[in-house]
Design an enzyme around this catalytic site. Structure first.
Site, short mmCIF file in Angstrom:
data_model
loop_
_atom_site.label_atom_id
_atom_site.label_comp_id
_atom_site.label_asym_id
_atom_site.label_seq_id
_atom_site.Cartn_x
_atom_site.Cartn_y
_atom_site.Cartn_z
N ARG A 50 2.67 -0.38 -15.33
CA ARG A 50 2.49 -1.15 -14.08
C ARG A 50 3.84 -1.50 -13.48
O ARG A 50 4.03 -1.52 -12.27
CB ARG A 50 1.63 -2.40 -14.32
CG ARG A 50 1.51 -3.28 -13.10
CD ARG A 50 0.35 -4.27 -13.11
NE ARG A 50 -0.02 -4.79 -14.40
CZ ARG A 50 0.67 -5.71 -15.08
NH1 ARG A 50 1.77 -6.24 -14.57
NH2 ARG A 50 0.26 -6.11 -16.27
N TYR A 102 -4.93 0.61 13.26
CA TYR A 102 -5.90 1.21 12.33
C TYR A 102 -6.97 0.16 11.94
O TYR A 102 -6.64 -0.99 11.65
CB TYR A 102 -5.16 1.74 11.10
CG TYR A 102 -6.10 2.12 10.00
CD1 TYR A 102 -7.06 3.10 10.20
CD2 TYR A 102 -6.05 1.49 8.76
CE1 TYR A 102 -7.95 3.43 9.21
CE2 TYR A 102 -6.93 1.82 7.76
CZ TYR A 102 -7.88 2.79 7.98
OH TYR A 102 -8.77 3.10 7.00
N ASP A 174 3.99 0.40 10.55
CA ASP A 174 3.15 1.45 9.97
C ASP A 174 3.63 2.77 10.58
O ASP A 174 3.42 3.03 11.76
CB ASP A 174 1.67 1.18 10.30
CG ASP A 174 0.75 2.16 9.61
OD1 ASP A 174 1.16 3.32 9.39
OD2 ASP A 174 -0.40 1.79 9.30
N LYS A 199 -2.11 10.68 4.18
CA LYS A 199 -2.14 11.50 5.39
C LYS A 199 -1.08 12.61 5.30
O LYS A 199 -1.15 13.44 4.41
CB LYS A 199 -1.95 10.58 6.60
CG LYS A 199 -2.91 9.36 6.59
CD LYS A 199 -4.33 9.78 6.69
CE LYS A 199 -5.40 8.72 6.57
NZ LYS A 199 -5.12 7.40 6.14
C1 LIG Z 1 -2.26 4.43 10.51
C2 LIG Z 1 -2.94 4.13 9.21
N1 LIG Z 1 -2.46 3.15 8.43
C3 LIG Z 1 -3.03 2.84 7.24
C4 LIG Z 1 -4.15 3.51 6.79
C5 LIG Z 1 -4.77 3.14 5.48
O1 LIG Z 1 -4.42 4.05 4.51
P1 LIG Z 1 -5.35 4.41 3.22
O2 LIG Z 1 -6.63 4.96 3.74
O3 LIG Z 1 -4.49 5.38 2.49
O4 LIG Z 1 -5.56 3.14 2.48
C6 LIG Z 1 -4.68 4.54 7.57
C7 LIG Z 1 -5.89 5.27 7.10
O5 LIG Z 1 -6.54 5.96 7.86
C8 LIG Z 1 -4.07 4.86 8.81
O6 LIG Z 1 -4.55 5.83 9.60
#
Ligand SMILES: Cc1ncc(COP(=O)(O)O)c(C=O)c1O
Length: 382
Positions: A50, A102, A174, A199
């Site tokens: 961890r 998101y 992000d 992604k």
């Molecule tokens: C722009 C963005 N940020 C964060 C996330 C969250 O990521 P995760 O699905 O890997 O938890 C996503 C998921 O679609 C996203 O498109």
């Protein structure tokens, strides 16, 4: 890894650690162990998984290197990475986030943070004055997402960093849509860059992962403390998959971006389409701002159909794209934002920010673009 400065294509392939220091193996092995021997009772560099393990260290070093940060962190999902970055806030703090973001982040900000005594204001960050107007005496951080998801609103990163500096705030971003290949926010003074590595960085729709890169070593210590205390870390096998995905990011993203630009141009001419939102189009209002802080438009675009009744036939007709709430894979992914990626946002709130039921997001893969177009065109004509 050599000490000489390298260009992104090279960094992506070699990353921070490009072979196993113990054996010289061409990839860092999957260290599938939960704990580590303490010789004579003395802990070594790795003591318990961890807290850290060599497979995770490898991807954590990679994201720090690619973003130009002091330290990187790998998590079990993008949402865990966002929560890890937001652990820099505490009860009584206020955060300013974008109004178009998101859906999972929206859920976290509106349902989980309030339970921790942290308040978030969702603001149109394309207007720096609106951000200034939302400042409160207890504001501690700005969270950015640019381009935003799914409306591709562009936030002026430099302007928001300036507001943050004037008011002693942290800046978090992000950077999932752009990846460090196209946008390097830490170079503009952002404190933490966050990725859903599920992604583009992973790139093959076979992995759930999150990464952050933190600019300042002192800040990184606080992020590390939360990661170790809470434990939402990325497992060794997933670290291996992620590192492997990162190696081909440039090839995948540049090919997907070229296909996206072509589809955007053609969709814009199609009579069934009301509007196409893609930073690479001449018609994109914030094009200049986007290209002042990023080197590409990315491989994702949104388009709105004239008539929302056309959505169902389109989704029933197309054969190539996966119809799913994700993006960034080698295969094309078509998302109905209303019911999938942004389902967590209440209908009224979605309509207010401009996400209607006729809006679709397409993450363009590396297939032959003519095949993609012919498939889409069949769906649009039904
Ligand atoms: C722009 C963005 N940020 C964060 C996330 C969250 O990521 P995760 O699905 O890997 O938890 C996503 C998921 O679609 C996203 O498109």
């Amino acid at each position: 890894m050599t000490k000489h400065p390298m260009r992104p294509a090279t960094l992506l392939v070699h990353q921070g650690q490009d072979r196993d220091p113990a054996t010289g193996a061409a990839t860092v092995p999957i260290y599938q162990a939960s704990t580590y021997h303490h010789p004579g009772g003395v802990g070594q560099e790795f003591d318990y998984a961890r807290s850290g393990n060599p497979s995770r260290q490898q991807v954590e070093d990679a994201i720090a290197l690619l973003e130009g940060g002091a330290q990187g962190f790998a998590y079990a999902s993008g949402m865990a990475a966002i929560a890890g970055a937001l652990s820099l806030l505490q009860a009584g703090d206020h955060l300013i986030a974008p109004d178009d973001l998101y859906g999972g982040t929206y859920r976290y900000l509106t349902m989980i943070l309030p339970q921790q005594g942290i308040e978030a204001s969702l603001v149109d960050q394309t207007d720096p004055q609106a951000v200034k107007a939302a400042l409160k005496p207890n504001t501690r951080a700005l969270l950015l997402e640019t381009p935003s998801n799914p409306l591709f609103k562009i936030t002026d990163i430099r302007a928001l960093v300036e507001i943050a500096r004037e008011n002693n705030l942290l800046t978090l971003i992000d950077n999932t849509f752009m990846t460090p290949l196209l946008q390097r926010p830490l170079e503009f003074g952002v404190d933490v860059s966050i990725h859903s590595a599920t992604k583009f960085l992973g790139g093959h729709s076979d992995l759930l992962a999150g990464l952050t890169a933190v600019a300042d070593p002192e800040l990184a210590k606080r992020v590390k403390r939360f990661q170790n205390a809470f434990g939402p870390v990325l497992g060794p096998f997933d670290c291996f998959l992620l590192s492997r995905g990162i190696k081909t990011l440039k090839l995948r993203l540049e090919e997907g971006q070229m296909n996206a630009a072509e589809l955007a141009r053609r969709l814009e001419q199609h009579p069934a389409v009301r509007r196409v939102i893609y930073p690479g189009l001449e018609s994109f209002a914030q094009r200049e701002l986007h290209f002042s802080q990023a080197t590409g438009a990315g491989a994702v675009l949104s388009f709105e159909l004239n008539n929302e009744a056309q959505v169902k036939p389109l989704l029933e007709t197309v054969e190539l794209p996966i119809i799913a709430p994700s993006l960034g894979g080698v295969e094309t992914i078509l998302t109905h934002c209303w019911s999938m990626s942004h389902a967590a946002i209440p209908a009224e709130a979605k309509r207010t920010i401009g996400i209607g039921p006729g809006l679709l997001r397409i993450s363009v893969g590396i297939e032959a673009v003519e095949d993609l177009w012919e498939d889409l065109e069949r769906g649009l004509s039904t």
